[in-house]
Design a protein around this motif. Structure first.
Motif, PDB file in Angstrom:
ATOM      1  N   UNK A  13       9.436   4.204   9.267  1.00  0.00           N
ATOM      2  CA  UNK A  13       9.559   4.186  10.724  1.00  0.00           C
ATOM      3  C   UNK A  13       8.185   4.089  11.368  1.00  0.00           C
ATOM      4  N   UNK A  14       7.213   4.803  10.803  1.00  0.00           N
ATOM      5  CA  UNK A  14       5.834   4.713  11.305  1.00  0.00           C
ATOM      6  C   UNK A  14       5.279   3.307  11.128  1.00  0.00           C
ATOM      7  N   UNK A  15       5.565   2.698   9.989  1.00  0.00           N
ATOM      8  CA  UNK A  15       5.112   1.317   9.757  1.00  0.00           C
ATOM      9  C   UNK A  15       5.679   0.386  10.820  1.00  0.00           C
TER      10      UNK A  15
ATOM     11  N   UNK B 100      -5.476   3.399  -6.727  1.00  0.00           N
ATOM     12  CA  UNK B 100      -4.996   2.276  -5.922  1.00  0.00           C
ATOM     13  C   UNK B 100      -5.046   2.641  -4.444  1.00  0.00           C
ATOM     14  N   UNK B 101      -4.616   3.853  -4.114  1.00  0.00           N
ATOM     15  CA  UNK B 101      -4.673   4.312  -2.724  1.00  0.00           C
ATOM     16  C   UNK B 101      -6.116   4.325  -2.235  1.00  0.00           C
TER      17      UNK B 101
ATOM     18  N   UNK C 147       6.535   2.447  -5.878  1.00  0.00           N
ATOM     19  CA  UNK C 147       6.032   1.277  -5.150  1.00  0.00           C
ATOM     20  C   UNK C 147       6.419   1.317  -3.671  1.00  0.00           C
ATOM     21  N   UNK C 148       7.666   1.709  -3.366  1.00  0.00           N
ATOM     22  CA  UNK C 148       8.081   1.730  -1.959  1.00  0.00           C
ATOM     23  C   UNK C 148       7.444   2.888  -1.202  1.00  0.00           C
ATOM     24  N   UNK C 149       6.927   3.892  -1.931  1.00  0.00           N
ATOM     25  CA  UNK C 149       6.180   4.970  -1.290  1.00  0.00           C
ATOM     26  C   UNK C 149       4.719   4.581  -1.119  1.00  0.00           C
TER      27      UNK C 149
ATOM     28  N   UNK D 114       1.372   3.165   2.654  1.00  0.00           N
ATOM     29  CA  UNK D 114      -0.050   3.499   2.669  1.00  0.00           C
ATOM     30  C   UNK D 114      -0.880   2.235   2.828  1.00  0.00           C
ATOM     31  N   UNK D 115      -0.501   1.203   2.087  1.00  0.00           N
ATOM     32  CA  UNK D 115      -1.208  -0.075   2.174  1.00  0.00           C
ATOM     33  C   UNK D 115      -1.090  -0.660   3.579  1.00  0.00           C
ATOM     34  N   UNK D 116       0.115  -0.626   4.149  1.00  0.00           N
ATOM     35  CA  UNK D 116       0.347  -1.244   5.445  1.00  0.00           C
ATOM     36  C   UNK D 116      -0.292  -0.469   6.597  1.00  0.00           C
TER      37      UNK D 116
END
Length: 368
Positions: A12-14, A78-79, A229-231, A235-237
């Motif tokens: 939702x934040x994305x 990765x993060x 991956x969906x979590x 973070x990436x976006x």
């Protein structure tokens, strides 16, 4: 249920920042609005990082040691690389961000993480055993990587001081990746026994970890990998938006330039650090060591090439060399870590000493 709620809030934040973020961040100012936006993104990204660790931990249980800790560590790195890249690509004023973040992770992992783990574990169990060969292997890689990345650039002929020439950047990246790849082969194949509890301590769990092959369910592996991956994707976006607020807030408040790196390091290491502390309290010191020393190893081994590649692709100067104070703290930390992990058992004393060094580092951030 909590995990699905985390995913719902994160995505939702994305969506909200995708639709309205440009207007919100056009002029965030230096007051309540900027603080709210920063806290919102910081908390959501940190919460997602905990979710990544949760799923990586499930994979760890399925795969066993040392692959479990490796999956956890690589997920966190990765993060880190994503956040560093977001800030470095979005700002002209942070040529030291990668260096500051790497240094912050090293100081947090090797001093705060190790210190608290040894202190809490020692208070509860008096003395704790670990596999000395594994700790020595970590330090054998950390010491040259840290020296090449954070000290050597101060003594090259590159201009400005602390940076690298193109040839140096290319070859140092290759050497760093090669050494890290060799370490991974040692950790996951040739000498896996170095990174599990020593069988001399006589526990069936340790012997099983060294000799039994796990046969994880394929469906469980796929499920937890997908959830990881969906979590990770939010973070990436959202990393670019957080980077804008970190850059803006540091400039508007006149905060120390290193603070941005510390904030990223907190996101990076907090979930892993909490896992390491829980393991130490449960008398699983080897897992704590794998997490703390593994975080430092992976951070330098993978972040240095990423930073240098970003610099080469964008033409931006990336400063890697630490200032004299930072070099002193780094050398002190490496020497201290070598002494701490030179014997088969640890006590609260080693933990207290590491914590003192970390507190000195914190003071020097705000009062250099």
């Amino acid at each position: 249920m909590i995990f699905m709620g985390r995913l719902a809030i994160a995505w939702a934040t994305v969506v909200l920042f995708f639709l309205l973020g440009d207007a919100w961040l056009a002029d965030p100012g230096a007051g309540l609005r900027a603080a709210v936006l920063f806290l919102w993104l910081f908390v959501v990204i940190l919460w997602c990082a905990f979710g990544v660790v949760e799923q990586a931990d499930h994979l760890a249980n399925l795969l066993g040691e040392p692959l479990g800790s490796l999956v956890l560590t690589l997920s966190i790195v990765i993060i880190e690389v994503v956040l560093i890249a977001a800030v470095a690509l979005g700002s002209e004023a942070t040529p030291t961000l990668g260096r500051d973040t790497m240094f912050a992770v090293v100081m947090i992992a090797l001093n705060a993480g190790v210190g608290l783990a040894l202190l809490l574990g020692g208070l509860r169990h008096r003395e704790q055993a670990y596999n000395l060969q594994g700790a020595v292997a970590y330090l054998a890689v950390i010491i040259p990587l840290a020296s090449i990345a954070l000290i050597l650039p101060n003594f090259t002929q590159a201009v400005p001081s602390g940076s690298l020439t193109t040839i140096q950047a290319v070859f140092f990246s290759l050497f760093t990746l090669l050494l890290y790849a060799i370490f991974l082969l040692i950790q996951t194949r040739r000498h896996q026994g170095f990174f599990v509890e020593a069988p001399a301590e006589g526990t069936a769990r340790a012997a099983a970890g060294m000799h039994e092959k796990r046969s994880p369910s394929g469906a469980a592996l796929v499920r937890h990998t997908f959830l990881l991956l969906v979590t990770l994707l939010p973070i990436v976006l959202l990393s670019g938006r957080l980077a804008m607020l970190i850059d803006h807030g540091t400039a508007a408040l006149g905060a120390p330039a290193a603070l941005g790196g510390v904030l990223i390091a907190i996101i990076v290491f907090a979930p892993e650090g909490i896992t390491a502390l829980a393991a130490a309290r449960a008398n699983q010191l080897q897992r704590s060591i794998n997490l703390c020393l593994g975080a430092a190893t992976s951070t330098i081994g993978l972040t240095v090439p990423a930073i240098l590649v970003i610099g080469l692709m964008t033409g931006k100067t990336m400063i890697l060399g630490l200032d004299p104070t930072g070099m002193t703290l780094l050398v002190l930390t490496l020497i201290l870590s070598t002494l701490t992990f030179s014997g088969p058992r640890t006590t609260v004393l080693e933990g207290a000493v590491h914590l003192v060094v970390f507190l000195v580092y914190v003071v020097l951030i705000f009062s250099p």
